[in-house]
Design an enzyme around this catalytic site. Structure first.
Site, short mmCIF file in Angstrom:
data_model
loop_
_atom_site.label_atom_id
_atom_site.label_comp_id
_atom_site.label_asym_id
_atom_site.label_seq_id
_atom_site.Cartn_x
_atom_site.Cartn_y
_atom_site.Cartn_z
CD GLU A 1 4.88 2.77 25.92
OE1 GLU A 1 3.99 3.25 25.21
OE2 GLU A 1 5.69 3.47 26.55
CB SER B 1 7.24 31.82 -8.08
OG SER B 1 6.08 32.02 -7.31
CG ASP C 1 3.80 34.27 -5.07
OD1 ASP C 1 4.02 35.04 -6.02
OD2 ASP C 1 4.64 33.50 -4.59
CG LEU D 1 0.59 30.44 2.97
CD1 LEU D 1 1.18 31.29 4.10
CD2 LEU D 1 1.72 29.76 2.21
#
Ligand SMILES: NC(=O)c1ccc[n+]([C@@H]2O[C@H](COP(=O)([O-])OP(=O)(O)OC[C@H]3O[C@@H](n4cnc5c(N)ncnc54)[C@H](OP(=O)(O)O)[C@@H]3O)[C@@H](O)[C@H]2O)c1
Length: 334
Positions: free
Chosen positions: A28, A144, A176, A180
């Site tokens: 604003e 994966s 794995d 990250l």
């Protein structure tokens, strides 16, 4: 995420602004400053109620009154306990016409992380997974990478970048050794906090996550490389209690958590009822194998009538993959 537009008394665009980053002027204030004298007698449109507490400048509600704007159109009240309708009241008391609730649903979704945090003290939780056409997140040997195509993977990094924290279980770390991190061009400056659920401190100190900017949630006192360990209560099965963990993340100012597996962790999050949103990629590949894991492990439900059903479901095609998103709970204020 707040944006504001000022129209002058004849309805022409006089100024616009948005809140760029915490500590910078509110939307604003930017818009009113851009409009200057043209704001007098005009209308201000804003997706969140103007605040009443002074930050670096006077409060936004005061700035609105000073500008001489005659009418203010607001999508939703601000769930921050310092505001919660006080901005609307202040404007109305000064004779400004207030229209509340325009595009409220869209405004709630735009700021879903902030709203959840302000209303509950906990971060907004999104569970994300990628699965094959036959519902597997890894092969029976545990491989994966990669289930989805490059477009979906690139989008996953944007999703990480948009969150304050990424969370996985120690099973995923051991299988794995993920980094990250959000690998997005120009994102080096801001990386989400990495959180690992690891009650017995099994994360190897050589793991890629065992560095700075990582929180190992555990039930044991100990050290894991340069990561910070956070000792939390555990449930009867010895696992980290998710409620106290989410409370602590919220206290640290983490507004959003992206839960990225594996199946055991997802099962806990669903079973505890702490999931707000699901982000599921489906890849057109078939993995097969009765022992290959699916996105949610645990006991599961016995009757279809008890299935967790997503709402506000959205389906998008990304490359050859499909992205399905949906919500489990709605946190709204207005
Ligand atoms: N395709 C994909 O999107 C994707 C994503 C991630 C993972 N994966 C795959 O999933 C597999 C790993 O999954 P996983 O199920 O074996 O392990 P996981 O879900 O990553 O981790 C489970 C472990 O976390 C610890 N934990 C602590 N508190 C917990 C809590 N409240 N709830 C649940 N777990 C808690 C437990 O070990 P402690 O008791 O020792 O603490 C538990 O055994 C790997 O094969 C990986 O490649 C696939």
């Amino acid at each position: 995420m707040v944006g504001a537009v000022v129209l002058d008394r004849s309805g022409l665009l006089a100024g616009e602004g948005y809140h760029r980053v915490a500590g910078q002027p509110h939307a604003e204030q930017e818009a009113l400053e851009a409009a200057g004298e043209l704001a007098r007698g005009g209308t201000l449109y804003v997706n969140l109620e103007p605040c009443t507490h002074p930050h670096r400048q006077p409060s936004c509600a005061e700035a609105v009154l000073k500008s001489g704007v005659r009418r203010v159109v607001i999508s939703m009240t601000d769930p921050d306990q310092r505001v919660r309708g006080a901005g609307v009241k202040m404007l109305q008391a000064a004779g400004v016409e207030v229209v509340l609730g325009v595009q409220a649903d869209r405004a709630v979704r735009l700021n879903e992380f902030y709203i959840k945090h302000r209303l509950t003290g906990r971060p907004f939780v999104t569970v994300k997974f990628a699965m094959s056409l036959d519902g597997k997140i890894a092969t029976s040997s545990g491989e994966s990478r990669w289930i989805t195509g490059p477009e979906a993977r690139a989008q996953s990094h944007l999703l990480r970048h948009a969150h304050d924290a990424i969370l996985v279980g120690v099973g995923t770390v051991l299988a794995d050794d993920p980094e990250l991190t959000a690998r997005v061009e120009g994102s080096e400056a801001r990386q989400p906090v990495r959180v690992v659920l690891d009650s017995q401190l099994r994360t190897p100190p050589t793991a890629k996550v065992a560095g700075p900017n990582t929180l190992i949630a555990t039930t044991r006192v100990g050290e894991v490389g340069q990561a910070e360990t956070l000792v939390l209560p555990h449930s009867a099965d010895g696992r980290i209690e998710l409620g106290p963990l989410l409370d602590e993340l919220g206290r640290r100012g983490i507004l959003s958590v992206l839960v990225e597996g594996g199946a055991t962790v997802h099962a806990s999050f669903f079973a505890e009822g702490v999931v707000d949103k699901v982000h599921a990629y489906v890849a057109p590949i078939v993995i097969g194998g009765g022992r290959a894991p699916s996105p949610v492990g645990g006991e599961g439900i016995r009757q279809l009538a008890d299935a967790i059903r997503l709402r506000e479901v959205d389906t998008t095609r990304i490359g050859d993959d499909l992205l399905i998103t949906g919500y489990l709970d709605v946190h709204r204020d207005s």
